[in-house]
Design a protein around this motif. Sequence first.
Motif, PDB file in Angstrom:
ATOM      1  N   ALA A  53     146.642 -15.764  49.473  1.00 41.95           N
ATOM      2  CA  ALA A  53     146.753 -14.312  49.331  1.00 41.95           C
ATOM      3  C   ALA A  53     146.412 -13.875  47.906  1.00 41.95           C
ATOM      4  O   ALA A  53     145.679 -12.900  47.705  1.00 41.95           O
ATOM      5  CB  ALA A  53     148.154 -13.847  49.711  1.00 41.95           C
ATOM      6  N   VAL A  54     146.917 -14.589  46.928  1.00 39.44           N
ATOM      7  CA  VAL A  54     146.656 -14.249  45.527  1.00 39.44           C
ATOM      8  C   VAL A  54     145.159 -14.314  45.223  1.00 39.44           C
ATOM      9  O   VAL A  54     144.597 -13.419  44.594  1.00 39.44           O
ATOM     10  CB  VAL A  54     147.445 -15.189  44.582  1.00 39.44           C
ATOM     11  CG1 VAL A  54     146.946 -15.081  43.148  1.00 39.44           C
ATOM     12  CG2 VAL A  54     148.942 -14.906  44.659  1.00 39.44           C
ATOM     13  N   VAL A  80     154.242 -15.409  55.721  1.00 38.50           N
ATOM     14  CA  VAL A  80     153.596 -14.925  54.500  1.00 38.50           C
ATOM     15  C   VAL A  80     152.532 -13.921  54.915  1.00 38.50           C
ATOM     16  O   VAL A  80     151.580 -14.268  55.625  1.00 38.50           O
ATOM     17  CB  VAL A  80     152.976 -16.096  53.703  1.00 38.50           C
ATOM     18  CG1 VAL A  80     152.282 -15.581  52.445  1.00 38.50           C
ATOM     19  CG2 VAL A  80     154.034 -17.140  53.362  1.00 38.50           C
ATOM     20  N   ARG A  81     152.693 -12.645  54.480  1.00 44.71           N
ATOM     21  CA  ARG A  81     151.779 -11.578  54.873  1.00 44.71           C
ATOM     22  C   ARG A  81     151.129 -10.951  53.653  1.00 44.71           C
ATOM     23  O   ARG A  81     151.789 -10.688  52.652  1.00 44.71           O
ATOM     24  CB  ARG A  81     152.554 -10.440  55.545  1.00 44.71           C
ATOM     25  CG  ARG A  81     152.760 -10.552  56.980  1.00 44.71           C
ATOM     26  CD  ARG A  81     153.390  -9.259  57.546  1.00 44.71           C
ATOM     27  NE  ARG A  81     154.046  -9.592  58.775  1.00 44.71           N
ATOM     28  CZ  ARG A  81     155.329  -9.886  58.905  1.00 44.71           C
ATOM     29  NH1 ARG A  81     156.127  -9.852  57.873  1.00 44.71           N
ATOM     30  NH2 ARG A  81     155.831 -10.215  60.065  1.00 44.71           N
ATOM     31  N   ASP A  82     149.826 -10.702  53.792  1.00 48.62           N
ATOM     32  CA  ASP A  82     149.161  -9.838  52.819  1.00 48.62           C
ATOM     33  C   ASP A  82     148.485  -8.723  53.608  1.00 48.62           C
ATOM     34  O   ASP A  82     148.352  -8.811  54.825  1.00 48.62           O
ATOM     35  CB  ASP A  82     148.164 -10.619  51.944  1.00 48.62           C
ATOM     36  CG  ASP A  82     146.955 -11.115  52.713  1.00 48.62           C
ATOM     37  OD1 ASP A  82     146.181 -10.279  53.230  1.00 48.62           O
ATOM     38  OD2 ASP A  82     146.773 -12.336  52.795  1.00 48.62           O
ATOM     39  N   ASN A 127     145.000 -12.582  61.733  1.00 49.91           N
ATOM     40  CA  ASN A 127     144.395 -11.664  60.777  1.00 49.91           C
ATOM     41  C   ASN A 127     143.944 -10.394  61.482  1.00 49.91           C
ATOM     42  O   ASN A 127     143.039 -10.406  62.271  1.00 49.91           O
ATOM     43  CB  ASN A 127     143.251 -12.260  59.963  1.00 49.91           C
ATOM     44  CG  ASN A 127     142.612 -13.468  60.553  1.00 49.91           C
ATOM     45  OD1 ASN A 127     142.791 -13.773  61.711  1.00 49.91           O
ATOM     46  ND2 ASN A 127     141.849 -14.162  59.770  1.00 49.91           N
ATOM     47  N   ASP A 128     144.677  -9.350  61.163  1.00 57.38           N
ATOM     48  CA  ASP A 128     144.310  -7.989  61.574  1.00 57.38           C
ATOM     49  C   ASP A 128     144.972  -7.057  60.569  1.00 57.38           C
ATOM     50  O   ASP A 128     146.179  -6.970  60.497  1.00 57.38           O
ATOM     51  CB  ASP A 128     144.744  -7.698  63.020  1.00 57.38           C
ATOM     52  CG  ASP A 128     146.212  -7.957  63.284  1.00 57.38           C
ATOM     53  OD1 ASP A 128     146.900  -8.499  62.393  1.00 57.38           O
ATOM     54  OD2 ASP A 128     146.687  -7.607  64.368  1.00 57.38           O
ATOM     55  N   GLY A 129     144.165  -6.423  59.765  1.00 60.14           N
ATOM     56  CA  GLY A 129     144.707  -5.586  58.709  1.00 60.14           C
ATOM     57  C   GLY A 129     145.390  -6.399  57.628  1.00 60.14           C
ATOM     58  O   GLY A 129     146.396  -6.006  57.081  1.00 60.14           O
ATOM     59  N   GLY A 130     144.847  -7.564  57.346  1.00 61.03           N
ATOM     60  CA  GLY A 130     145.432  -8.507  56.401  1.00 61.03           C
ATOM     61  C   GLY A 130     145.565  -9.851  57.080  1.00 61.03           C
ATOM     62  O   GLY A 130     145.028 -10.084  58.156  1.00 61.03           O
ATOM     63  N   THR A 131     146.296 -10.741  56.456  1.00 66.29           N
ATOM     64  CA  THR A 131     146.486 -12.079  57.009  1.00 66.29           C
ATOM     65  C   THR A 131     147.978 -12.381  57.061  1.00 66.29           C
ATOM     66  O   THR A 131     148.710 -12.099  56.112  1.00 66.29           O
ATOM     67  CB  THR A 131     145.769 -13.137  56.141  1.00 66.29           C
ATOM     68  OG1 THR A 131     144.388 -12.806  56.074  1.00 66.29           O
ATOM     69  CG2 THR A 131     145.936 -14.529  56.716  1.00 66.29           C
ATOM     70  N   THR A 132     148.405 -12.957  58.178  1.00 65.87           N
ATOM     71  CA  THR A 132     149.790 -13.394  58.351  1.00 65.87           C
ATOM     72  C   THR A 132     149.777 -14.871  58.693  1.00 65.87           C
ATOM     73  O   THR A 132     149.148 -15.281  59.672  1.00 65.87           O
ATOM     74  CB  THR A 132     150.492 -12.606  59.482  1.00 65.87           C
ATOM     75  OG1 THR A 132     150.453 -11.213  59.165  1.00 65.87           O
ATOM     76  CG2 THR A 132     151.934 -13.061  59.641  1.00 65.87           C
ATOM     77  N   ILE A 133     150.442 -15.668  57.873  1.00 62.49           N
ATOM     78  CA  ILE A 133     150.563 -17.106  58.129  1.00 62.49           C
ATOM     79  C   ILE A 133     152.039 -17.390  58.390  1.00 62.49           C
ATOM     80  O   ILE A 133     152.892 -17.084  57.567  1.00 62.49           O
ATOM     81  CB  ILE A 133     150.056 -17.940  56.946  1.00 62.49           C
ATOM     82  CG1 ILE A 133     148.569 -17.657  56.697  1.00 62.49           C
ATOM     83  CG2 ILE A 133     150.291 -19.437  57.204  1.00 62.49           C
ATOM     84  CD1 ILE A 133     147.976 -18.365  55.500  1.00 62.49           C
ATOM     85  N   THR A 134     152.313 -17.963  59.561  1.00 60.60           N
ATOM     86  CA  THR A 134     153.679 -18.334  59.911  1.00 60.60           C
ATOM     87  C   THR A 134     153.799 -19.847  59.845  1.00 60.60           C
ATOM     88  O   THR A 134     153.093 -20.564  60.548  1.00 60.60           O
ATOM     89  CB  THR A 134     154.053 -17.829  61.323  1.00 60.60           C
ATOM     90  OG1 THR A 134     153.862 -16.409  61.369  1.00 60.60           O
ATOM     91  CG2 THR A 134     155.507 -18.163  61.652  1.00 60.60           C
TER      92      THR A 134
END
Length: 146
Positions: A53-54, A80-82, A127-134
Amino acid sequence: MTKENSVTITVPASPEYVDLVRLTLFGIASKLKFTFEDIEDMKVAVSEACNNAVLHAYGEDDGNIEVQFISNAEELSIIVRDFGRSFKVVENKETPALHGKSINEIQSGGLGLYLMQALMDRVDVQNDGGTTITLTKKRLKSEETA
């Protein structure tokens, strides 16, 4: 019905805040009595997710990373969401071979997802409107720890 506990923190998408996420994870996982080895594995995996994300989500723009820790009797999930640019997940179950390649042939990046998958019990990427990793790590049953 299994009781769930949840803690959410939001930090700037900046390298100096990844340590805060790792410290929060350490505190939560310690209270849940995860082994030292499992905690270290989770810390590496969450660092990889945050670093993605960074480095990639916002480019030169400012943005935030939201990290949610959800625990129940069976597992701990770290989400972890961005809200920046997404990336395309390549569905390839094989880790790219690095043996026999020169250092110039090895691309930097791209191995973080493989590392997360190797260290965690389950990894899900959306990933939709950003990225979410679980990232999910199962808890040992009390009879397994005795």
